[in-house]
Design a protein around this motif. Structure first.
Motif, PDB file in Angstrom:
ATOM      1  N   ASN A 111      35.500  17.213 -12.044  1.00  0.00           N
ATOM      2  CA  ASN A 111      35.506  16.250 -13.143  1.00  0.00           C
ATOM      3  C   ASN A 111      36.930  15.779 -13.407  1.00  0.00           C
ATOM      4  O   ASN A 111      37.886  16.511 -13.141  1.00  0.00           O
ATOM      5  N   TYR A 125      28.426   4.730  -5.415  1.00  0.00           N
ATOM      6  CA  TYR A 125      29.336   5.790  -5.856  1.00  0.00           C
ATOM      7  C   TYR A 125      30.530   5.890  -4.910  1.00  0.00           C
ATOM      8  O   TYR A 125      30.418   5.622  -3.706  1.00  0.00           O
ATOM      9  N   VAL A 138      31.512  10.104 -13.318  1.00  0.00           N
ATOM     10  CA  VAL A 138      30.271  10.854 -13.506  1.00  0.00           C
ATOM     11  C   VAL A 138      30.633  12.226 -14.069  1.00  0.00           C
ATOM     12  O   VAL A 138      31.485  12.926 -13.514  1.00  0.00           O
ATOM     13  N   ASN A 139      29.997  12.600 -15.174  1.00  0.00           N
ATOM     14  CA  ASN A 139      30.210  13.926 -15.747  1.00  0.00           C
ATOM     15  C   ASN A 139      29.312  14.906 -14.993  1.00  0.00           C
ATOM     16  O   ASN A 139      28.118  15.042 -15.283  1.00  0.00           O
ATOM     17  N   LEU A 140      29.877  15.582 -14.007  1.00  0.00           N
ATOM     18  CA  LEU A 140      29.082  16.459 -13.147  1.00  0.00           C
ATOM     19  C   LEU A 140      28.532  17.658 -13.905  1.00  0.00           C
ATOM     20  O   LEU A 140      27.439  18.140 -13.594  1.00  0.00           O
ATOM     21  N   ARG A 186      27.494  17.673 -17.038  1.00  0.00           N
ATOM     22  CA  ARG A 186      26.321  17.216 -17.786  1.00  0.00           C
ATOM     23  C   ARG A 186      25.140  16.973 -16.853  1.00  0.00           C
ATOM     24  O   ARG A 186      23.996  17.353 -17.167  1.00  0.00           O
ATOM     25  N   GLU A 187      25.394  16.366 -15.693  1.00  0.00           N
ATOM     26  CA  GLU A 187      24.304  16.092 -14.755  1.00  0.00           C
ATOM     27  C   GLU A 187      23.672  17.384 -14.249  1.00  0.00           C
ATOM     28  O   GLU A 187      22.449  17.494 -14.145  1.00  0.00           O
ATOM     29  N   LYS A 240      21.645  19.282 -17.057  1.00  0.00           N
ATOM     30  CA  LYS A 240      20.336  18.655 -17.279  1.00  0.00           C
ATOM     31  C   LYS A 240      19.372  19.023 -16.160  1.00  0.00           C
ATOM     32  O   LYS A 240      18.182  19.267 -16.402  1.00  0.00           O
ATOM     33  N   THR A 241      19.895  19.059 -14.926  1.00  0.00           N
ATOM     34  CA  THR A 241      19.046  19.410 -13.786  1.00  0.00           C
ATOM     35  C   THR A 241      18.534  20.846 -13.899  1.00  0.00           C
ATOM     36  O   THR A 241      17.344  21.115 -13.700  1.00  0.00           O
ATOM     37  N   PRO A 259      19.379  13.896 -10.303  1.00  0.00           N
ATOM     38  CA  PRO A 259      19.987  12.593 -10.618  1.00  0.00           C
ATOM     39  C   PRO A 259      20.566  11.975  -9.352  1.00  0.00           C
ATOM     40  O   PRO A 259      20.906  12.673  -8.395  1.00  0.00           O
ATOM     41  N   SER A 315      23.396  10.770  -8.564  1.00  0.00           N
ATOM     42  CA  SER A 315      24.725  11.239  -8.173  1.00  0.00           C
ATOM     43  C   SER A 315      24.659  12.587  -7.465  1.00  0.00           C
ATOM     44  O   SER A 315      25.302  12.796  -6.430  1.00  0.00           O
ATOM     45  N   LEU A 316      23.866  13.525  -8.014  1.00  0.00           N
ATOM     46  CA  LEU A 316      23.762  14.846  -7.397  1.00  0.00           C
ATOM     47  C   LEU A 316      22.955  14.792  -6.107  1.00  0.00           C
ATOM     48  O   LEU A 316      23.217  15.550  -5.169  1.00  0.00           O
TER      49      LEU A 316
END
Length: 414
Positions: A248, A319, A350-352, A354-355, A358-359, A399, A401-402
């Motif tokens: 991040n 990305y 991207v806030n990794l 947070r992503e 959530k996952t 998500p 991004s991931l």
């Protein structure tokens, strides 16, 4: 008097006998009650495995065979059906174990040590990290130049022997490695028109072989990226690894509300439009919070037929990842792009954390409830993605991004 003292001693003995009896009774009753109160079953939620259940209740993954034997209806201990009721082990006390205390997320997701040692993603398929170049706000001063060659050709190539002469005061010796480069004219910011500096484009790599005079050396071209010629300047070579740990940004340096954004101001090839595999430059660097491994969404405003579309979210075009961060600028590679885009296009970090949180929460693993304060993205993101890839439909459950990071080649950053 003697009789009174004897009676008093007898009363004391009876008093202590009474409390010892009460203590034994309390231990047996309340100890048993505690044993009876512990749960005897566990209802499966998304992401559960028998191994994780063992860790959660007993702090010991080695109990998996016993737990599986207790639940013969389970056909695959790594793929449980949501809603199934798992009978917990009998006569095995449940421990109040902090997940963080028994290996943190590694224990939580059941990753082995070999998986946990892999912490990076390899961008070698996306760009040549040795030929990235960089954006220089104030231009660069060369260490020396190519002054002659042995081929008498107009253009130089790999394995050619050349002669280079250094500026006075430069401390160099045989074995040192340098980049030949070319510098662009001054560039203007595509949005504001302000001066952003010049692009330093690497042409090839040389190694000094022997000293031939006070400031001159014979050298060999060991890598060729672009056309080189006599007169090209050179700078010291600095290695850049293609194995990158996702990270991040430094949110405090990026600005308020963790809104870390910037514009793409130039590109390596200076095309009008950029796309997947493009190497691009950003006029913000380490002092602005931009660090190697940061993942950014490439965004644009969503087109709308109504006059007021300010509340609509940005449209994500793709990305990019920061491959090298300097003090005031950064170099990035576009990992994917749904369509081409011009310089001046905005990027948002991207806030990794947070992503990923959530996952995991969607899979029944709330890290806050499990006593984990924060995910260590640099050391934990990649092994988690490797592990969850075994158990879920990535494109559906991750998500965007991931999902992108999960599909990239993994590597050890050590």
């Amino acid at each position: 008097m003697i009789q009174w003292e004897g009676a008093l001693r007898k009363r004391h003995l009876l008093f202590w006998a009474f409390w010892i009896g009460v203590s034994i009774f309390s231990f047996s009753v309340f100890g048993s009650t505690a044993a009876w109160a512990q749960p005897s079953t566990h209802t499966v939620v998304k992401g559960d495995t028998l191994e994780n259940i063992c860790i959660r209740y007993y702090g010991n993954r080695d109990l998996l065979p016993k737990l599986w034997k207790m639940n013969p209806f389970v056909t695959n201990p790594a793929r449980l059906q949501v809603g199934d009721v798992i009978s917990l082990l009998e006569n095995v006390p449940i421990k109040a174990v902090s997940v963080q205390g028994v290996g943190g997320l590694q224990s939580l997701i059941g990753a082995d040590d070999a998986t946990w040692a892999i912490k990076g993603i390899d961008v070698a398929e996306y760009c040549n990290v040795e030929a990235l170049g960089f954006l220089s706000p104030d231009g660069v001063k060369p260490w020396g130049r190519v002054t002659a060659d042995e081929t008498e050709r107009i253009f130089l190539a790999q394995y050619d022997n050349i002669y280079v002469t250094f500026e006075k005061g430069r401390q160099v010796k045989p074995g040192d490695i340098f980049n030949l480069y070319r510098e662009s004219d001054g560039l203007d910011h595509p949005l504001t028109g302000s001066d952003v500096g010049t692009v330093v484009l690497f042409l090839g790599k040389i190694v000094l072989k022997e000293k031939v005079s006070e400031h001159s050396f014979k050298a060999e071209i060991i890598k060729s990226y672009r056309v080189m010629r006599v007169g090209d300047p050179l700078l010291p070579y600095k290695p850049v690894s293609s194995c990158i740990q996702p990270s991040n940004p430094d949110w405090k340096k990026c600005g308020d509300n963790k809104n870390c954004s910037a514009a793409i101001v130039a590109s390596k090839d200076q095309f009008e439009l950029e796309g997947q595999y493009s190497v691009v430059y950003i006029d913000q660097g380490y002092k602005h919070g931009f660090e190697r491994g940061n993942l950014f969404a490439i965004v644009t405003r969503m087109e709308t037929s109504v006059t007021n579309g300010a509340d609509l979210p940005d449209l994500v075009l793709g990305y990019l990842m920061i491959v090298e961060s300097r003090l005031e600028t950064a170099t990035a590679v576009v990992l994917n792009a749904k369509k081409d885009f011009p310089n001046g296009t905005m990027i948002k970090a991207v806030n990794l954390n947070r992503e990923l949180e959530k996952t995991l929460a969607a899979r029944g693993k709330d890290i806050k409830e499990l006593g984990i304060k924060e995910i260590d993205i640099k050391n934990e993101l990649v092994p988690i993605l490797i592990k969850v890839k075994e158990n879920i439909n990535l494109k559906q459950d991750l998500p965007e991004s991931l999902y992108l990071l999960s599909t990239m080649v993994k590597c050890s950053s050590n």
